[in-house]
Design a protein around this motif. Sequence first.
Motif, PDB file in Angstrom:
ATOM      1  N   SER A  74       0.810  -1.359   0.057  1.00 50.85           N
ATOM      2  CA  SER A  74       0.065  -0.008  -0.005  1.00 50.85           C
ATOM      3  C   SER A  74       0.620   1.329  -0.012  1.00 50.85           C
ATOM      4  CB  SER A  74      -0.758  -0.117   1.164  1.00 50.85           C
ATOM      5  OG  SER A  74      -0.213   0.121   2.464  1.00 50.85           O
ATOM      6  N   PHE A  75       0.214   2.470  -0.302  1.00 47.22           N
ATOM      7  CA  PHE A  75       1.005   3.665  -0.496  1.00 47.22           C
ATOM      8  C   PHE A  75      -0.042   4.666  -0.082  1.00 47.22           C
ATOM      9  CE2 PHE A  75      -0.315   2.751  -4.513  1.00 47.22           C
ATOM     10  CZ  PHE A  75      -0.861   4.300  -5.200  1.00 47.22           C
ATOM     11  N   THR A  76       0.513   5.882   0.559  1.00 47.59           N
ATOM     12  CA  THR A  76      -0.245   6.920   0.934  1.00 47.59           C
ATOM     13  C   THR A  76       0.316   8.212  -0.063  1.00 47.59           C
ATOM     14  OG1 THR A  76      -0.646   6.293   3.060  1.00 47.59           O
ATOM     15  CG2 THR A  76      -1.020   8.625   2.641  1.00 47.59           C
ATOM     16  N   LEU A  77      -0.481   8.985  -0.544  1.00 46.39           N
ATOM     17  CA  LEU A  77      -0.254  10.090  -1.641  1.00 46.39           C
ATOM     18  C   LEU A  77      -1.101  11.432  -1.474  1.00 46.39           C
ATOM     19  CD1 LEU A  77      -2.101   9.847  -4.254  1.00 46.39           C
ATOM     20  CD2 LEU A  77      -0.719   8.060  -4.528  1.00 46.39           C
ATOM     21  N   ASP A  78      -0.748  12.345  -1.881  1.00 48.21           N
ATOM     22  CA  ASP A  78      -1.428  13.653  -2.130  1.00 48.21           C
ATOM     23  C   ASP A  78      -1.541  13.585  -3.546  1.00 48.21           C
ATOM     24  OD1 ASP A  78      -1.413  14.623   0.622  1.00 48.21           O
ATOM     25  OD2 ASP A  78       0.459  15.563   0.440  1.00 48.21           O
ATOM     26  N   LEU A  79      -2.988  13.724  -3.792  1.00 44.18           N
ATOM     27  CA  LEU A  79      -3.597  13.800  -5.141  1.00 44.18           C
ATOM     28  C   LEU A  79      -4.356  15.017  -5.555  1.00 44.18           C
ATOM     29  CD1 LEU A  79      -3.821  11.730  -7.807  1.00 44.18           C
ATOM     30  CD2 LEU A  79      -5.960  11.164  -6.785  1.00 44.18           C
ATOM     31  N   LEU A  80      -3.819  15.507  -6.766  1.00 39.43           N
ATOM     32  CA  LEU A  80      -4.665  16.619  -7.219  1.00 39.43           C
ATOM     33  C   LEU A  80      -5.642  16.304  -8.117  1.00 39.43           C
ATOM     34  CD1 LEU A  80      -5.286  19.873  -7.543  1.00 39.43           C
ATOM     35  CD2 LEU A  80      -3.618  19.814  -9.233  1.00 39.43           C
ATOM     36  N   PHE A  81      -7.079  16.397  -8.051  1.00 39.43           N
ATOM     37  CA  PHE A  81      -8.126  16.023  -8.797  1.00 39.43           C
ATOM     38  C   PHE A  81      -8.567  17.304  -9.581  1.00 39.43           C
ATOM     39  CE2 PHE A  81     -12.668  15.583  -9.336  1.00 39.43           C
ATOM     40  CZ  PHE A  81     -12.926  14.499 -10.292  1.00 39.43           C
ATOM     41  N   SER A  82      -8.544  17.256 -10.797  1.00 44.25           N
ATOM     42  CA  SER A  82      -9.113  18.641 -11.451  1.00 44.25           C
ATOM     43  C   SER A  82     -10.256  18.010 -12.422  1.00 44.25           C
ATOM     44  CB  SER A  82      -8.040  19.343 -12.071  1.00 44.25           C
ATOM     45  OG  SER A  82      -7.475  18.748 -13.119  1.00 44.25           O
ATOM     46  N   GLN A  83     -11.117  18.925 -12.766  1.00 42.65           N
ATOM     47  CA  GLN A  83     -12.126  18.521 -13.854  1.00 42.65           C
ATOM     48  C   GLN A  83     -12.030  19.813 -14.850  1.00 42.65           C
ATOM     49  OE1 GLN A  83     -15.749  16.964 -11.867  1.00 42.65           O
ATOM     50  NE2 GLN A  83     -15.161  18.447 -10.293  1.00 42.65           N
ATOM     51  N   ILE A  84     -12.180  19.599 -16.236  1.00 42.86           N
ATOM     52  CA  ILE A  84     -11.907  20.598 -17.197  1.00 42.86           C
ATOM     53  C   ILE A  84     -12.953  20.581 -18.144  1.00 42.86           C
ATOM     54  CG2 ILE A  84     -10.617  21.630 -18.815  1.00 42.86           C
ATOM     55  CD1 ILE A  84      -8.163  20.477 -17.505  1.00 42.86           C
ATOM     56  N   TRP A  85     -13.806  21.569 -18.474  1.00 38.88           N
ATOM     57  CA  TRP A  85     -15.119  21.672 -19.456  1.00 38.88           C
ATOM     58  C   TRP A  85     -15.104  22.881 -19.861  1.00 38.88           C
ATOM     59  CZ3 TRP A  85     -15.721  21.656 -14.122  1.00 38.88           C
ATOM     60  CH2 TRP A  85     -16.440  22.740 -13.670  1.00 38.88           C
ATOM     61  N   HIS A  86     -15.867  23.050 -21.038  1.00 43.47           N
ATOM     62  CA  HIS A  86     -16.280  24.237 -21.542  1.00 43.47           C
ATOM     63  C   HIS A  86     -17.661  24.427 -21.352  1.00 43.47           C
ATOM     64  CE1 HIS A  86     -15.939  27.505 -24.504  1.00 43.47           C
ATOM     65  NE2 HIS A  86     -17.049  26.921 -25.196  1.00 43.47           N
ATOM     66  N   ASP A  87     -17.910  25.695 -20.725  1.00 49.26           N
ATOM     67  CA  ASP A  87     -19.346  26.077 -20.462  1.00 49.26           C
ATOM     68  C   ASP A  87     -19.416  27.592 -21.412  1.00 49.26           C
ATOM     69  OD1 ASP A  87     -21.642  27.018 -19.724  1.00 49.26           O
ATOM     70  OD2 ASP A  87     -21.281  26.772 -17.562  1.00 49.26           O
ATOM     71  N   PRO A  88     -19.989  27.507 -22.674  1.00 51.29           N
ATOM     72  CA  PRO A  88     -19.936  28.515 -23.560  1.00 51.29           C
ATOM     73  C   PRO A  88     -20.912  29.843 -22.843  1.00 51.29           C
ATOM     74  CG  PRO A  88     -21.387  26.836 -24.233  1.00 51.29           C
ATOM     75  CD  PRO A  88     -20.664  26.173 -23.118  1.00 51.29           C
ATOM     76  N   ARG A  89     -21.801  29.510 -22.014  1.00 45.23           N
ATOM     77  CA  ARG A  89     -22.486  30.603 -21.295  1.00 45.23           C
ATOM     78  C   ARG A  89     -21.631  31.712 -20.282  1.00 45.23           C
ATOM     79  NH1 ARG A  89     -26.328  27.107 -17.547  1.00 45.23           N
ATOM     80  NH2 ARG A  89     -24.052  26.172 -17.091  1.00 45.23           N
ATOM     81  N   LEU A  90     -20.418  31.057 -20.049  1.00 44.56           N
ATOM     82  CA  LEU A  90     -19.394  32.049 -19.682  1.00 44.56           C
ATOM     83  C   LEU A  90     -18.563  32.751 -20.267  1.00 44.56           C
ATOM     84  CD1 LEU A  90     -18.369  29.300 -16.770  1.00 44.56           C
ATOM     85  CD2 LEU A  90     -20.054  31.338 -16.562  1.00 44.56           C
ATOM     86  N   ARG A  91     -18.955  32.584 -21.840  1.00 48.30           N
ATOM     87  CA  ARG A  91     -18.092  33.591 -22.578  1.00 48.30           C
ATOM     88  C   ARG A  91     -18.103  35.025 -22.374  1.00 48.30           C
ATOM     89  NH1 ARG A  91     -20.002  33.775 -28.163  1.00 48.30           N
ATOM     90  NH2 ARG A  91     -18.212  34.895 -28.490  1.00 48.30           N
ATOM     91  N   PHE A  92     -17.022  35.960 -22.383  1.00 48.15           N
ATOM     92  CA  PHE A  92     -16.902  37.228 -22.019  1.00 48.15           C
ATOM     93  C   PHE A  92     -16.424  38.120 -23.243  1.00 48.15           C
ATOM     94  CE2 PHE A  92     -13.337  35.357 -20.018  1.00 48.15           C
ATOM     95  CZ  PHE A  92     -12.372  36.233 -20.373  1.00 48.15           C
ATOM     96  N   ASP A  93     -16.129  37.508 -24.338  1.00 47.17           N
ATOM     97  CA  ASP A  93     -15.426  38.363 -25.431  1.00 47.17           C
ATOM     98  C   ASP A  93     -16.146  39.560 -26.027  1.00 47.17           C
ATOM     99  OD1 ASP A  93     -17.011  36.354 -26.544  1.00 47.17           O
ATOM    100  OD2 ASP A  93     -15.576  35.734 -28.172  1.00 47.17           O
TER     101      ASP A  93
END
Length: 119
Positions: free
Chosen positions: A74-93
């Motif tokens: 067994s082992f113990t670790l620190d893990l970074l979990f990230s989620q990436i998606w595109h939300d077109p409603r957040l456009r600001f151009d």
Amino acid sequence: MFSYKLNNFSIKFFVKTQTIFSDPANDTISQYVLKTIFDDEYNKNTVPSKRGATTVTIEFVIQSIAQVSEITSSFTLDLLFSQIWHDPRLRFDHLTNCLTNLTLGHAVIDKLWTPNVII
């Protein structure tokens, strides 16, 4: 890059650093953009893509390995979990051409649609 090897398993780590500078003028523009986006009928309970599924990319990054036990395998670790998606409603151009990127603080998370990922 550095690597860690245990028996026949090898894990490679890549370290990336980035310097970010803050511009007071951009802070004011950022506040305007955020206020406008969330004042217009943004609903965090609605899926971003109206025409189909929203693709969510999942990343796991091992930040450190704290303990390794060959006895219990067994082992113990620190893990970074990230989620990436595109939300077109957040456009600001259409609001400003002074910003190409907008960094959001943790307080904004409660206002955003987030995927329900089950691992």
